[in-house]
Structures are given as structure tokens and as C-alpha cells.
Enzyme design. Structure first.
Site, PDB file in Angstrom:
ATOM      1  N   ASN A  45       8.119 -39.672   8.812  1.00 58.63           N
ATOM      2  CA  ASN A  45       7.293 -40.660   9.420  1.00 58.63           C
ATOM      3  C   ASN A  45       8.156 -42.047   9.247  1.00 58.63           C
ATOM      4  O   ASN A  45       7.393 -43.057   9.424  1.00 58.63           O
ATOM      5  CB  ASN A  45       5.894 -40.791   8.534  1.00 58.63           C
ATOM      6  CG  ASN A  45       5.141 -39.434   8.828  1.00 58.63           C
ATOM      7  OD1 ASN A  45       5.278 -38.786  10.119  1.00 58.63           O
ATOM      8  ND2 ASN A  45       4.430 -39.031   7.682  1.00 58.63           N
ATOM      9  N   GLU A 171      -8.647 -43.176  14.367  1.00 57.93           N
ATOM     10  CA  GLU A 171      -7.253 -43.596  14.076  1.00 57.93           C
ATOM     11  C   GLU A 171      -6.627 -44.225  15.431  1.00 57.93           C
ATOM     12  O   GLU A 171      -7.168 -44.391  16.379  1.00 57.93           O
ATOM     13  CB  GLU A 171      -6.358 -42.484  13.880  1.00 57.93           C
ATOM     14  CG  GLU A 171      -6.351 -41.707  12.552  1.00 57.93           C
ATOM     15  CD  GLU A 171      -5.893 -40.348  12.424  1.00 57.93           C
ATOM     16  OE1 GLU A 171      -4.628 -40.433  12.784  1.00 57.93           O
ATOM     17  OE2 GLU A 171      -6.385 -39.523  11.976  1.00 57.93           O
ATOM     18  N   SER A 175      -2.243 -38.793  14.161  1.00 56.72           N
ATOM     19  CA  SER A 175      -1.228 -38.293  13.415  1.00 56.72           C
ATOM     20  C   SER A 175      -0.780 -36.809  13.732  1.00 56.72           C
ATOM     21  O   SER A 175       0.419 -36.583  13.739  1.00 56.72           O
ATOM     22  CB  SER A 175      -1.413 -38.146  12.006  1.00 56.72           C
ATOM     23  OG  SER A 175      -2.483 -37.441  11.877  1.00 56.72           O
ATOM     24  N   LYS A 230       4.576 -44.910   6.447  1.00 55.02           N
ATOM     25  CA  LYS A 230       5.169 -44.586   7.809  1.00 55.02           C
ATOM     26  C   LYS A 230       6.242 -45.577   8.238  1.00 55.02           C
ATOM     27  O   LYS A 230       7.340 -45.567   7.614  1.00 55.02           O
ATOM     28  CB  LYS A 230       3.934 -44.504   8.939  1.00 55.02           C
ATOM     29  CG  LYS A 230       2.816 -43.754   8.134  1.00 55.02           C
ATOM     30  CD  LYS A 230       2.724 -42.532   7.647  1.00 55.02           C
ATOM     31  CE  LYS A 230       1.368 -41.714   7.375  1.00 55.02           C
ATOM     32  NZ  LYS A 230       1.281 -40.726   6.333  1.00 55.02           N
TER      33      LYS A 230
END
Ligand SMILES: Cc1ncc(COP(=O)(O)O)c(C=O)c1O
Length: 378
Positions: A45, A171, A175, A230
Site C-alpha cells: 500500500n 470509503e 480497498s 498507505k
């Protein structure tokens, strides 16, 4: 021991879902050492390759030499450092929020904030694919939860009308799917129904904006969570909101109060990361070029891409769990690390290879990845 778990563990094993760990050392050149073998790393990430940045290392090293590493206490006792305060103020200034709190991890932030702000008499609407930390926070609060179809604001609107909820959660960049939420639409819905809006920007921050155009500054959700693990390349997370909301979290948040505060050296590292985002725009530009190249090449050879959005998370849908594991194994034999994601992390029959691209990759790495994936799938 724990005989009541026997049936469940056998079940996990039989379904090919048994989990184990590898000892890993991510390297700075888009590679990773796993059990002492080097692989091309498509499982990081660290989208802007900042976790090895020499400036961040230098700042953190000199800070640790002067002041040590640990914060030594919970933030409500003696652990709230000058560095943490400076980082909170910096984020508030950049994104136009009144106040903020920094947590040692995004998981702690989400479970803590949600279980503080909602209670068992609350109703929450959230995207069906929201992260486990969001679901766990809601479960911990005891609130009733209704999940809208992924990225479907019309369905969200229906659920709002039918349930009169107290909070809507999404979000920004998902992800597991790698697609982008319709933030403008969800935000208008929230404004229309006077509904507080919570956005988790773990994967979008640093890759969906440029430093002079922060979309979240315009959208301004009521609560914004940004983990640092990330694109910023470190650890920890910040939660931003009005002074009133942050004060409420401070009063009720157990995962904040009963945990050692983030290290001041990490806060210094994140401050440096933010500065590098501004000064080294080439990182994001290169990443975007790699993503375009990946999407075009993947579609040309007919790979089942889950989303065509320009984001560094590129998931290839395989479906069957055993097949996904076999594809991942084939990639590994060819020097590529890209693990299969299996239920319950993702829905049943939606096993996939989740690839993350970083600006440390090269066009030739992407070409090799695509050829090897095609070979493994067909
Ligand atoms: C969307 C999302 N939110 C929150 C988290 C948790 O962040 P952290 O890794 O800092 O605990 C993650 C991490 O994987 C995530 O993907």
C-alpha cells in the site's frame, strides 16, 4: 485447548481458507524479500514509495536521537506530544477542518470513533463493501446497520428514507475493489437529510488529489479518517471533524484513551511525508501512467478487471477460492508476489488477486505481470 473452536478451524482448513504468515522485508524498488527470496511486489500500500524515503528516515532518526521513540503514555495522561499537536494542526489547515485526533492505527480510529458516536439506539447506513474496521466499530456500538449496494447512491437514498439513520459511512477508494465512491452524490444526500457523513480515506489520500486540489476539502464530510499506513508510508491515523465532534470522541473513545499514544517520531515522519507529496509530484504522475498502462494492457488481453478507475488498487476477479490460490501460486513461481484475497475478507465466490501498483514499479514490471497473469488464468 479451546475445543469449541475445533469445528470452525476444521471448516476453515477444508475450504482452503487457512491463514498463515510469511516473514517479509519490503524493499524500496517495488520488490520484496519473502523467506529470503526476492519477488516483484504487487502487494504494497506504499503507493508513492515513501516508506523508504531518505528525508523521512533522516527526520525520524534525528528526532529519535534527541527525544527517543516512545510517547510513554496514553494521550489523556502524558502521551499527547508537541509533534502530534503540530501534525493535527497541519492536517486541519490543509483540509479545512476545525479539529483532529491522531490514533496509533486506522483500525483503532474506526472502531473507537464509531463506538463513541453511535449507540445501540442508533441506525447506520454504510456501503456493503466497507472495511472490517468500520463494521467492527458499528458492531461494538450495538447500532442497527443497513448496507447499501456498493457505490449505489440511489439505494442509499432508499435506505435513508426507510430507516431515518443517524450516520452514513463510505470509503473513498475501496480497498478490495479499487473503485471510487460517488462522494458528491452521497454528500448531497447527507446534506439533504441532515445526516452526518463519515468518510474513510485510507487508500485515496495522496493518490486521488493533488496538493493544490483536495477534493475532501470541498466535500467536507462531518468525520474524515485518514490512516497513514498507505500513501503516506508510515503508521497511525488521523480523524478530522468539527471541534464539537472531536470533543465528543475525546470523552467517549476507549481505543484512544486506553492505548499508548502514537510515537512523536512517527508524527515527524508523517509531517515530512506531507511535504514530500507537495514537492515530488512526479511520484503521483508516474503512478498514474503505470495505472493507465496496466488498465489498457489488462483489457487488451481480456483480464477480468473489477474496476477501470484510475486507482493503484487493481483487482482481478477469479471467483473460485482454489483457483485464486493457484493463480497466486503461479505468479509466485514466476517471481511475482500478489496474494489471493479469499472470503471472509471478500464476499463468497468473489476470490480475487488484489494487485497494488506503486510508483516504484516500471512499465516492464507491469508488462511482465500482465503476461504472467494471462498465462495463469487461461
Ligand atoms: C479502508 C481501510 N480503513 C482502515 C484501515 C485500517 O488502517 P490501519 O492499517 O492503519 O489499521 C485499512 C487498512 O487496511 C483500510 O483499508
Amino acid at each position: 485447548m479451546f475445543p469449541y473452536l475445533k469445528k470452525d478451524t476444521q471448516n476453515i482448513y477444508d475450504k482452503g481458507l487457512w491463514r498463515s504468515r510469511l516473514t517479509a522485508r519490503p524493499l524500496s524498488c517495488g520488490k520484496i524479500l519473502l523467506n529470503n527470496h526476492e519477488y516483484l511486489n504487487f502487494c504494497s500500500n506504499d503507493y508513492l514509495d515513501l516508506s523508504h524515503h531518505h528525508r523521512i528516515k533522516k527526520v525520524m532518526k534525528s528526532h529519535i536521537q534527541k527525544y527517543g521513540f516512545g510517547s510513554s503514555a496514553s494521550p489523556l495522561l502524558a502521551g499527547y506530544s508537541f509533534e502530534c499537536e503540530e501534525l493535527e494542526k497541519t492536517f486541519c489547515r490543509i483540509l479545512g477542518f476545525e479539529d483532529a485526533l491522531i490514533f496509533p492505527s486506522g483500525y483503532q480510529a474506526n472502531i473507537g470513533v464509531l463506538s463513541s458516536l453511535i449507540t445501540k439506539s442508533s441506525r447506520v447506513i454504510c456501503d456493503r463493501f466497507c472495511h472490517a474496521s468500520i463494521l467492527d466499530g458499528i458492531l461494538l456500538s450495538g447500532a442497527k446497520i443497513k448496507r447499501f449496494k456498493h457505490n449505489d447512491s440511489a439505494h442509499a437514498a432508499k435506505l435513508i428514507k426507510a430507516n431515518s439513520p443517524n450516520l452514513l459511512i463510505t470509503e473513498r477508494l475501496f480497498s478490495m475493489e479499487g473503485d471510487i465512491a460517488p462522494l458528491d452524490e452521497l454528500c448531497s444526500l447527507c446534506r439533504h437529510f441532515s445526516l452526518p457523513f463519515f468518510v474513510d480515506d485510507a487508500h485515496g489520500f495522496g493518490v486521488l488529489d493533488t496538493h493544490n486540489d483536495w477534493k475532501l476539502k470541498k466535500i467536507k464530510p462531518d468525520i474524515l479518517c485518514i490512516p497513514f499506513g498507505k500513501a503516506l508510508g508510515l503508521n497511525g491515523a488521523i480523524v478530522l471533524g468539527t471541534k464539537n465532534i472531536i470533543d465528543l470522541i475525546l470523552q467517549f473513545c476507549r481505543s484512544y484513551r486506553y492505548s499508548t499514544a502514537i510515537s512523536p517520531a512517527i508524527c515527524m515522519g508523517v509531517l515530512e511525508s506531507l511535504d514530500i507529496l507537495h514537492q515530488e509530484e512526479w511520484r503521483l504522475e508516474k503512478l498514474k501512467k503505470l495505472i493507465y498502462h496496466f488498465n489498457t494492457a489488462a483489457l487488451e488481453v481480456g483480464l477480468p478487471l473489477l474496476s477501470k478507475d484510475i486507482t493503484p488498487i487493481r483487482s482481478i476477479l477469479i471467483g473460485d477460492t482454489h483457483k485464486a490460490v493457484a493463480v497466486s501460486k503461479h505468479l509466485r513461481n514466476k517471481g511475482i508476489y500478489a496474494p489471493a484475497l479469499l472470503p471472509p475478507t471478500i464476499p463468497k465466490n468473489a476470490s480475487r488477486i488484489r494487485l497494488s501498483l506503486t510508483c516504484a514499479h516500471h512499465i516492464c514490471d507491469i508488462d511482465y505481470l500482465i503476461t504472467t497473469l494471462k498465462e495463469a488464468i487461461t
